[in-house]
Design an enzyme around this catalytic site. Structure first.
Site, PDB file in Angstrom:
ATOM      1  N   SER A 121       0.768  -1.202  -0.057  1.00  0.00           N
ATOM      2  CA  SER A 121      -0.100  -0.037  -0.012  1.00  0.00           C
ATOM      3  C   SER A 121       0.850   1.081   0.040  1.00  0.00           C
ATOM      4  O   SER A 121       0.312   2.333  -0.092  1.00  0.00           O
ATOM      5  CB  SER A 121      -0.802   0.007   1.371  1.00  0.00           C
ATOM      6  OG  SER A 121      -1.494  -1.170   1.557  1.00  0.00           O
ATOM      7  N   HIS A 142      -2.064  -2.830  -6.821  1.00  0.00           N
ATOM      8  CA  HIS A 142      -2.425  -2.545  -5.580  1.00  0.00           C
ATOM      9  C   HIS A 142      -4.090  -2.873  -5.510  1.00  0.00           C
ATOM     10  O   HIS A 142      -4.802  -1.924  -6.186  1.00  0.00           O
ATOM     11  CB  HIS A 142      -2.072  -1.026  -5.091  1.00  0.00           C
ATOM     12  CG  HIS A 142      -2.770  -0.553  -3.786  1.00  0.00           C
ATOM     13  ND1 HIS A 142      -3.165   0.436  -3.371  1.00  0.00           N
ATOM     14  CD2 HIS A 142      -2.687  -1.375  -2.423  1.00  0.00           C
ATOM     15  CE1 HIS A 142      -3.410   0.451  -2.119  1.00  0.00           C
ATOM     16  NE2 HIS A 142      -3.222  -0.337  -1.908  1.00  0.00           N
ATOM     17  N   GLU A 154      -4.506   0.019  -8.475  1.00  0.00           N
ATOM     18  CA  GLU A 154      -3.559   0.915  -8.766  1.00  0.00           C
ATOM     19  C   GLU A 154      -2.628   0.086  -9.354  1.00  0.00           C
ATOM     20  O   GLU A 154      -2.068  -0.680  -8.497  1.00  0.00           O
ATOM     21  CB  GLU A 154      -3.247   1.627  -7.616  1.00  0.00           C
ATOM     22  CG  GLU A 154      -4.219   2.730  -6.989  1.00  0.00           C
ATOM     23  CD  GLU A 154      -3.981   3.655  -5.955  1.00  0.00           C
ATOM     24  OE1 GLU A 154      -4.112   4.695  -5.680  1.00  0.00           O
ATOM     25  OE2 GLU A 154      -3.340   2.888  -4.995  1.00  0.00           O
ATOM     26  N   ASN A 192      -4.143   5.886  -1.136  1.00  0.00           N
ATOM     27  CA  ASN A 192      -3.752   5.931   0.097  1.00  0.00           C
ATOM     28  C   ASN A 192      -3.077   7.337   0.778  1.00  0.00           C
ATOM     29  O   ASN A 192      -2.843   7.835   1.847  1.00  0.00           O
ATOM     30  CB  ASN A 192      -2.787   4.788   0.665  1.00  0.00           C
ATOM     31  CG  ASN A 192      -3.470   3.184   0.675  1.00  0.00           C
ATOM     32  OD1 ASN A 192      -4.822   3.451   1.031  1.00  0.00           O
ATOM     33  ND2 ASN A 192      -2.723   2.375   0.674  1.00  0.00           N
TER      34      ASN A 192
HETATM   35  N1  LIG Z   1      -5.780  -4.209   4.543  1.00  0.00           N
HETATM   36  C1  LIG Z   1      -6.071  -3.480   3.668  1.00  0.00           C
HETATM   37  O1  LIG Z   1      -6.949  -2.922   3.696  1.00  0.00           O
HETATM   38  C2  LIG Z   1      -4.995  -3.494   2.674  1.00  0.00           C
HETATM   39  C3  LIG Z   1      -5.457  -2.894   1.208  1.00  0.00           C
HETATM   40  C4  LIG Z   1      -4.584  -2.866   0.060  1.00  0.00           C
HETATM   41  C5  LIG Z   1      -3.374  -3.202   0.250  1.00  0.00           C
HETATM   42  N2  LIG Z   1      -2.719  -3.875   1.536  1.00  0.00           N
HETATM   43  C6  LIG Z   1      -1.592  -4.673   1.674  1.00  0.00           C
HETATM   44  O2  LIG Z   1      -1.614  -6.030   1.543  1.00  0.00           O
HETATM   45  C7  LIG Z   1      -0.705  -6.460   2.202  1.00  0.00           C
HETATM   46  C8  LIG Z   1      -1.078  -7.412   3.022  1.00  0.00           C
HETATM   47  O3  LIG Z   1      -1.757  -6.823   3.978  1.00  0.00           O
HETATM   48  P1  LIG Z   1      -3.205  -7.403   4.936  1.00  0.00           P
HETATM   49  O4  LIG Z   1      -3.983  -6.393   5.444  1.00  0.00           O
HETATM   50  O5  LIG Z   1      -3.595  -8.511   3.987  1.00  0.00           O
HETATM   51  O6  LIG Z   1      -2.366  -8.217   6.165  1.00  0.00           O
HETATM   52  P2  LIG Z   1      -2.749  -9.366   6.937  1.00  0.00           P
HETATM   53  O7  LIG Z   1      -1.861  -9.321   8.122  1.00  0.00           O
HETATM   54  O8  LIG Z   1      -4.013  -9.448   7.088  1.00  0.00           O
HETATM   55  O9  LIG Z   1      -2.250 -10.629   6.130  1.00  0.00           O
HETATM   56  C9  LIG Z   1      -0.845 -10.933   5.780  1.00  0.00           C
HETATM   57  C10 LIG Z   1      -0.627 -12.505   5.592  1.00  0.00           C
HETATM   58  O10 LIG Z   1       0.747 -12.772   5.154  1.00  0.00           O
HETATM   59  C11 LIG Z   1       1.241 -14.180   5.875  1.00  0.00           C
HETATM   60  N3  LIG Z   1       2.625 -13.977   5.584  1.00  0.00           N
HETATM   61  C12 LIG Z   1       3.514 -13.497   6.344  1.00  0.00           C
HETATM   62  N4  LIG Z   1       4.792 -13.643   5.932  1.00  0.00           N
HETATM   63  C13 LIG Z   1       4.390 -14.520   5.106  1.00  0.00           C
HETATM   64  C14 LIG Z   1       5.351 -15.203   4.012  1.00  0.00           C
HETATM   65  N5  LIG Z   1       6.840 -14.971   4.111  1.00  0.00           N
HETATM   66  N6  LIG Z   1       4.979 -16.190   3.254  1.00  0.00           N
HETATM   67  C15 LIG Z   1       3.579 -16.116   3.074  1.00  0.00           C
HETATM   68  N7  LIG Z   1       2.692 -15.382   3.944  1.00  0.00           N
HETATM   69  C16 LIG Z   1       3.214 -14.737   4.701  1.00  0.00           C
HETATM   70  C17 LIG Z   1       0.531 -13.886   7.301  1.00  0.00           C
HETATM   71  O11 LIG Z   1       0.437 -15.080   7.937  1.00  0.00           O
HETATM   72  C18 LIG Z   1      -0.853 -13.228   7.061  1.00  0.00           C
HETATM   73  O12 LIG Z   1      -1.851 -13.916   7.005  1.00  0.00           O
HETATM   74  C19 LIG Z   1       0.259  -5.515   2.837  1.00  0.00           C
HETATM   75  O13 LIG Z   1       1.312  -5.039   1.987  1.00  0.00           O
HETATM   76  C20 LIG Z   1      -0.682  -4.223   2.866  1.00  0.00           C
HETATM   77  O14 LIG Z   1      -0.158  -2.959   2.991  1.00  0.00           O
HETATM   78  C21 LIG Z   1      -3.560  -3.923   2.534  1.00  0.00           C
END
Ligand SMILES: NC(=O)c1ccc[n+]([C@@H]2O[C@H](COP(=O)([O-])OP(=O)(O)OC[C@H]3O[C@@H](n4cnc5c(N)ncnc54)[C@H](O)[C@@H]3O)[C@@H](O)[C@H]2O)c1
Length: 592
Positions: A121, A142, A154, A192
């Protein structure tokens, strides 16, 4: 080219990863989801099951389609299983070191022409890309939360991303039914960058007890038509993820509005991560549940105002758009209304406009004829302020000029009976100035209605240092009787809504000014990425650029926040007379 994508890997099947797996599989791609261990994998699978069950229940997917969808998905804990995929979307937690590690490994595992995308993000895609031997095949993709629902993607290219890779990913986004905007690699991209300054600001408001979480959220939903309030949205995003995003933005912008509010850090440390942990700003039924349950901060559902003063007769001063709307609202709400305009013509005009507006409501089936007649029967127009002698509450809605308002409040002293609640509907002047112009400051309160008053449900009830509890209660009780949703806040420039809204709009203007993206892309990104009813430039053209500039100047003067300084482009457009729709030219041209 996108047709060549057959199998896609998703690394990290958490909040975002699970949604991305679903989107890909729904659109006929084979997907391999990778997680760290069986527990995390099980959680990802459950997330997906829950989400698709909901789609089946709503008739948006048949049970067979759900079965086929699951057949297309493989879950694994081995990154090596991605050796043959055409594209990987990484969605692990928002930490640069972790993402760089994952990319370095993927680079070794995946075939040479596979595209490696990150769903980050805010982190630098360029920095992630140089952890691989193929930076030209690394790109940002994204998605927005929840990925199956939000239409925006994005696409973020770095200076070395191969144009063919960009084109393939754009085509894939379209195949997934998404709208894509392609932009350069800058912290926060479009959405963002504009969103998180606002979210962080909302946390600061909450942290300083300026308003309750419920009131901050309700204000933004009802005042701006946003699908969620900022604190509810933070709970959905995940407090840890949000913290990392804001922190990264700060490192790049050095704008202290992007310095994460201390409260966020405390929440992360305390494990209050939002919906995913069952508790964030709100408390949820269970981890991952969207259902909010009452907790110690939840206000009573039936709000009673035992200290409110009785109000039967209301006075409204003014004859403009806001005054006319407020007069209508009070008459429909069952109050006898005396309204004061400056001439007989204006008195007649107000009545005529209310007759038209209520007639429209009757035609639309929103008001019965009897109720309309009763409301009109309760109206009395006058040109004499002296006629306010026996009202229980007076709402002032004259021109937004302090000298005029102050003169009025000192006149109320001589005219109104003791105990009359004196309200101003100013949107940007200090309520305390009005209060101090009268010699009964404890009776003065702000009641900030939104335009058009008969339609917009929100009223900001503004308490000054002097406002008495009874007076605040009276304003709240009157709002309840009017069918309005009152939120309470202190007497600071912009109250809740404008203080949160206008800096965001100003930031959008700065983004345009920096040529990072076009007005069309920024508008589309905010509408599709956040579900906003209008993009920032559409909204600015409707509000009026002069009005926006004046509010932004007020905010800047009060808070001396460098980031609140009006964008030069906004000032230039106002100087040029491009005031928005009313001038048929603002950010867009309405002359044709
Ligand atoms: N939450 C949002 O609204 C949102 C929106 C767009 C983008 N993002 C981006 O998406 C990405 C993930 O965020 P999220 O909110 O889903 O986080 P989250 O914590 O819900 O999920 C992350 C997952 O990754 C897993 N993980 C950690 N290390 C790992 C590895 N080495 N190999 C495989 N899996 C692994 C974890 O177990 C977890 O289930 C981030 O970069 C975040 O910035 C988040």
């Amino acid at each position: 080219m996108a047709g060549e994508f057959k199998t896609v890997g998703v690394v990290g099947v958490g909040t975002m990863g699970a949604g991305i797996v679903e989107v890909m599989a729904r659109n006929g791609l084979d997907v391999i989801g990778v997680e760290v261990d069986e527990t995390a994998l099980e959680r990802g699978r459950a997330h997906l099951k829950h989400s698709t069950d909901r789609a089946v229940k709503r008739g948006k997917m048949t049970p067979q389609e759900q079965e086929e969808l699951f057949r297309r998905i493989t879950f694994t804990t081995r990154l090596e299983d991605l050796a043959e995929v055409d594209l990987v979307v990484e969605a692990v937690p928002e930490r640069l070191d972790l993402k760089r590690e994952v990319f370095a490994e993927l680079d070794k595992i995946c075939k040479p022409d596979a595209i490696l995308a990150t769903n980050t993000s805010s982190l630098s895609i360029t920095e992630i890309s140089v952890a691989t031997s193929r930076p030209s095949r690394v790109i940002g993709m994204h998605f927005f939360n929840p990925a199956p629902v939000m239409k925006l993607v994005e696409v973020v290219r770095t200076v070395v991303t191969d144009p063919e890779v960009v084109a393939s990913v754009e085509a894939l986004a379209q195949r997934l039914g998404k709208t894509d905007v392609t932009i350069g690699d800058r912290a926060g991209f479009i959405v963002n960058f504009l969103l998180f300054g606002y979210l962080n600001h909302a946390v600061t408001m909450y942290e300083s007890r300026y308003a309750t979480r419920e009131d901050i959220d309700a204000a933004m939903k009802l005042g701006c038509g946003l699908p969620m309030g900022p604190l509810q949205l933070l709970d959905l995003i995940g407090i840890d993820t949000a913290y990392e995003i804001i922190e990264t933005m700060y490192r790049q912008s050095r704008d202290h509005r992007h310095a994460p509010a201390p409260y966020l850090k405390q929440m992360v440390t305390a494990g209050l991560l939002g919906r995913k942990s069952g508790r964030g700003f709100y408390t949820y039924e269970a981890p991952d549940s969207p259902v909010v349950v009452p907790d110690a901060q939840t206000p009573a559902t039936t709000r009673e105002f035992p200290n409110a003063r009785p109000v039967a007769k209301a006075g409204v001063v003014g004859s403009g758009t806001m005054a006319t709307g407020i007069i209508e609202v009070f008459a429909k709400g069952g109050y006898d209304v005396v309204y004061v305009a400056r001439s007989e013509e204006k008195v007649a005009k107000v009545r005529e406009r209310i007759e038209q507006s209520t007639q429209k409501a009757v035609l639309r089936g929103k008001l019965t004829e009897a109720d309309r007649d009763a409301a009109l029967g309760r109206l009395r127009g006058t040109t004499k302020l002296d006629d306010l002698a026996d009202v229980d509450l007076v709402v002032e809605a004259v021109v937004e000029e302090l000298s005029v308002k102050k003169a009025l409040f000192s006149t109320f002293d001589e005219i109104c009976k003791p105990g009359t609640v004196l309200a101003t509907t100013t949107s940007s002047l200090p309520v305390i100035e009005c209060a101090m112009a009268s010699n009964r400051p404890a009776d003065v309160v702000g009641m900030h209605f939104f335009n058009p008053a008969p339609v917009m449900r929100l009223v900001e009830v503004v308490r000054t240092i002097h406002t008495g509890d009874q007076v605040v209660d009276t304003a709240n009780a009157v709002c309840a009787q009017l069918g309005k949703h009152a939120v309470n806040c202190g007497d600071r420039a912009g109250f809740i809504v404008n203080a949160l809204l206008f800096p965001y709009l100003n930031d959008a203007v700065r983004m345009l000014e920096a040529n990072y993206a076009t007005a069309d892309d920024i508008d589309a990104a905010m509408k599709l990425g956040c579900g906003y009813p209008m993009g920032p430039f559409e909204l600015l053209d409707v509000v009026g650029l002069d009005v926006a500039l004046a509010i932004q100047q007020t905010l800047f003067r009060e808070f001396r926040e460098p980031g609140f300084a009006p964008a030069p482009l906004l000032e230039n457009l106002v100087t040029a007379g491009y005031l928005g729709r009313k001038a048929r030219r603002g950010f867009r041209d309405y002359t044709h």
